[in-house]
Every structure is written in structure tokens, then in C-alpha cells.
Design a protein around this motif. Sequence first.
Motif, mmCIF file in Angstrom:
data_model
loop_
_atom_site.group_PDB
_atom_site.id
_atom_site.type_symbol
_atom_site.label_atom_id
_atom_site.label_comp_id
_atom_site.label_asym_id
_atom_site.label_seq_id
_atom_site.Cartn_x
_atom_site.Cartn_y
_atom_site.Cartn_z
ATOM 1 N N HIS A 31 30.049 44.581 23.514
ATOM 2 C CA HIS A 31 30.486 45.262 22.299
ATOM 3 C C HIS A 31 29.467 45.031 21.197
ATOM 4 O O HIS A 31 28.713 44.056 21.233
ATOM 5 N N GLU A 32 29.471 45.932 20.233
ATOM 6 C CA GLU A 32 28.566 45.817 19.090
ATOM 7 C C GLU A 32 29.311 45.580 17.787
ATOM 8 O O GLU A 32 28.692 45.228 16.780
ATOM 9 N N ASN A 33 30.619 45.782 17.778
ATOM 10 C CA ASN A 33 31.408 45.595 16.564
ATOM 11 C C ASN A 33 32.867 45.388 16.927
ATOM 12 O O ASN A 33 33.247 45.455 18.107
ATOM 13 N N ALA A 34 33.683 45.125 15.926
ATOM 14 C CA ALA A 34 35.096 44.822 16.165
ATOM 15 C C ALA A 34 35.832 46.009 16.791
ATOM 16 O O ALA A 34 36.702 45.826 17.663
ATOM 17 N N ASP A 106 42.027 52.251 6.747
ATOM 18 C CA ASP A 106 40.720 52.747 6.279
ATOM 19 C C ASP A 106 39.656 52.648 7.361
ATOM 20 O O ASP A 106 38.482 52.355 7.082
ATOM 21 N N SER A 107 40.053 52.858 8.604
ATOM 22 C CA SER A 107 39.149 52.868 9.764
ATOM 23 C C SER A 107 38.520 51.512 10.051
ATOM 24 O O SER A 107 37.538 51.426 10.793
ATOM 25 N N GLU A 108 39.087 50.447 9.504
ATOM 26 C CA GLU A 108 38.593 49.093 9.749
ATOM 27 C C GLU A 108 39.597 48.317 10.604
ATOM 28 O O GLU A 108 40.812 48.483 10.453
ATOM 29 N N VAL A 109 39.093 47.477 11.490
ATOM 30 C CA VAL A 109 39.972 46.629 12.296
ATOM 31 C C VAL A 109 40.536 45.536 11.392
ATOM 32 O O VAL A 109 39.770 44.773 10.786
ATOM 33 N N PRO A 110 41.864 45.435 11.267
ATOM 34 C CA PRO A 110 42.444 44.426 10.373
ATOM 35 C C PRO A 110 42.357 43.030 10.971
ATOM 36 O O PRO A 110 42.179 42.860 12.177
ATOM 37 N N GLY A 111 42.493 42.015 10.113
ATOM 38 C CA GLY A 111 42.416 40.642 10.583
ATOM 39 C C GLY A 111 43.761 39.966 10.739
ATOM 40 O O GLY A 111 43.889 39.023 11.521
ATOM 41 N N LYS A 125 47.526 38.356 22.704
ATOM 42 C CA LYS A 125 46.299 37.980 23.401
ATOM 43 C C LYS A 125 45.120 38.810 22.899
ATOM 44 O O LYS A 125 44.066 38.268 22.528
ATOM 45 N N THR A 126 45.284 40.125 22.868
ATOM 46 C CA THR A 126 44.218 41.002 22.392
ATOM 47 C C THR A 126 43.899 40.716 20.932
ATOM 48 O O THR A 126 42.724 40.657 20.539
ATOM 49 N N ALA A 127 44.928 40.513 20.128
ATOM 50 C CA ALA A 127 44.716 40.218 18.708
ATOM 51 C C ALA A 127 43.929 38.933 18.533
ATOM 52 O O ALA A 127 43.029 38.846 17.683
ATOM 53 N N ASN A 128 44.231 37.928 19.333
ATOM 54 C CA ASN A 128 43.506 36.662 19.236
ATOM 55 C C ASN A 128 42.058 36.797 19.684
ATOM 56 O O ASN A 128 41.175 36.110 19.162
ATOM 57 N N VAL A 129 41.797 37.658 20.673
ATOM 58 C CA VAL A 129 40.414 37.937 21.063
ATOM 59 C C VAL A 129 39.655 38.517 19.873
ATOM 60 O O VAL A 129 38.547 38.074 19.538
ATOM 61 N N LEU A 130 40.249 39.502 19.222
ATOM 62 C CA LEU A 130 39.597 40.125 18.066
ATOM 63 C C LEU A 130 39.362 39.118 16.955
ATOM 64 O O LEU A 130 38.272 39.054 16.370
ATOM 65 N N ARG A 131 40.375 38.339 16.658
ATOM 66 C CA ARG A 131 40.261 37.380 15.558
ATOM 67 C C ARG A 131 39.165 36.352 15.821
ATOM 68 O O ARG A 131 38.342 36.067 14.951
ATOM 69 N N SER A 132 39.146 35.811 17.027
ATOM 70 C CA SER A 132 38.227 34.710 17.314
ATOM 71 C C SER A 132 36.804 35.175 17.618
ATOM 72 O O SER A 132 35.836 34.503 17.249
ATOM 73 N N VAL A 133 36.662 36.312 18.284
ATOM 74 C CA VAL A 133 35.333 36.755 18.721
ATOM 75 C C VAL A 133 34.629 37.614 17.674
ATOM 76 O O VAL A 133 33.442 37.440 17.397
ATOM 77 N N ALA A 134 35.371 38.554 17.080
ATOM 78 C CA ALA A 134 34.718 39.542 16.220
ATOM 79 C C ALA A 134 34.918 39.316 14.726
ATOM 80 O O ALA A 134 34.124 39.801 13.921
ATOM 81 N N LEU A 135 35.979 38.590 14.358
ATOM 82 C CA LEU A 135 36.333 38.517 12.939
ATOM 83 C C LEU A 135 36.155 37.132 12.324
ATOM 84 O O LEU A 135 36.389 36.946 11.136
ATOM 85 N N GLY A 136 35.762 36.151 13.140
ATOM 86 C CA GLY A 136 35.548 34.816 12.609
ATOM 87 C C GLY A 136 36.810 34.123 12.125
ATOM 88 O O GLY A 136 36.759 33.285 11.223
ATOM 89 N N LEU A 137 37.938 34.460 12.731
ATOM 90 C CA LEU A 137 39.227 33.895 12.341
ATOM 91 C C LEU A 137 39.799 33.065 13.482
ATOM 92 O O LEU A 137 39.441 33.262 14.642
ATOM 93 N N GLU A 176 37.782 26.287 16.434
ATOM 94 C CA GLU A 176 37.283 26.137 17.799
ATOM 95 C C GLU A 176 38.252 26.680 18.855
ATOM 96 O O GLU A 176 37.998 26.564 20.051
ATOM 97 N N ARG A 177 39.349 27.287 18.423
ATOM 98 C CA ARG A 177 40.357 27.747 19.381
ATOM 99 C C ARG A 177 39.827 28.861 20.280
ATOM 100 O O ARG A 177 40.132 28.896 21.469
ATOM 101 N N GLY A 178 39.046 29.762 19.717
ATOM 102 C CA GLY A 178 38.494 30.839 20.534
ATOM 103 C C GLY A 178 37.553 30.318 21.602
ATOM 104 O O GLY A 178 37.598 30.756 22.751
#
Length: 214
Positions: A31-34, A106-111, A125-137, A176-178
Motif C-alpha cells: 500500500h502507499e497510503n491509508a 471528506d474522503s479521508e480515512v478516519p482515526g 481487526k481491520t480498524a486496528n490495522v489501519l490505526r497501527s500501520v497507517a495512522l500512527g495510532l 508498540e501494540r501494532g
Amino acid sequence: MARPRTPKGRAKRTHELLAEEYPEAVCELDHENAFQLLVATILSAQCTDKRVNMVTPDLFAAYPTPEALAEASLAHVEELIRSTGFFATKARNIVGMAQDLVNHFDSEVPGKMSDLVSLPGVGRKTANVLRSVALGLPGLPVDTHVARITGLLGITEHKDPVKIELELNPMVPAAERGEFSLRLILHGRRVCIARRPRCHECVLASFCPSAGDQ
């Protein structure tokens, strides 16, 4: 070194040893973005990352943005993702997800977790992937590998992924959870394989109650 006696101690030692074993643990979905990661993660349900990575280049070339995917023909999306399995449901989900991003975010992936799980095809599960990998959360995705290995190690007795996640969260530093999850997944794919575990190669065998018993 003494065997850790508590679930928290086993989680801490597991985290330390797997960090040494897999220092460069990364998400294996290309992937290149969230937005791309969100699409790829939805497609990865009941499918290998390798297969998803074969499909997404053409999909992202055709629909590079949420706006483009929101207006896509379901039939064309189904054709592009057919080999990932459950393609009709996945096509509806990723197109519906893109429409919600456009209409509500607004066409942005929310956190926020609550916003992410409101999107079609997105669970914790999917939400946690996004948060930890792409969003720095903070986010600790619990897949079958994470659930199985933490159970074998006696870190948790729960079987439900959400209960496992909530039990593990206080045991692992938020930032460090991700990585903890990614390393358990890699370990499950390479060493602690469900049908043929390689206990003699496992860095966790010295304190794993299940080592050699499977």
C-alpha cells in the motif's frame, strides 16, 4: 532466565524475544497510503496477503482515490477482485466504504475506532490495522495467529478476538501494540504453524506451556 509466571510477564517476554527475532516486522499488504491499506485489508478477509497484492495494483490503477472507487461499477470491481474470494460481498464493502469516506469523512480515512468500524466491511481487526500501520495510532489487530499463539502461551484464555484485544492492550505499551501483533503474525506463519508447529526452532519454547505438545 527465569520463566515468566504471569500472563503479563509472558506477554512482556514474548514481545522482547519476537522483537529480536523479527526486528523489521512490517505489514505485508502492499500500500502507499491509508486508503489503499483499508481497501487491501478488507480484501484480505479469508485470503492471503500474497493474493491480495496480486489484485490491488490493477484495482488501484482503475480507482486510485475514494472518489473514483465510490463511483465504480460493482461488476467491474467484482471482476478485478474475483480471485480474492467472496468477491461480491467485498466489492459492495469497498465501494460502500469509499462512498462513506466521501460523504462523511471528506474522503479521508478516519482515526477514531468508532468511525472506522462504521464503514462497510470494517471490524475492530481491520480498524486496528489501519490505526497501527497507517495512522500512527495505538492498535492491536487480533487475527487467528495472535489469538492462537497468545492462547498457547497462556497469556489469555479468551477465544473472542475483541476480548483478547482488550486483555492484551494493558500488557503492551500503546505505541508498540501494532508491532507486537505483526510479530506474532509472522511467528505464526513461519514457526508456530497451526498444523505443524516447529517448537524446536521457537524462541518462545522455553516458557510456552504448549511446546512439544501439539
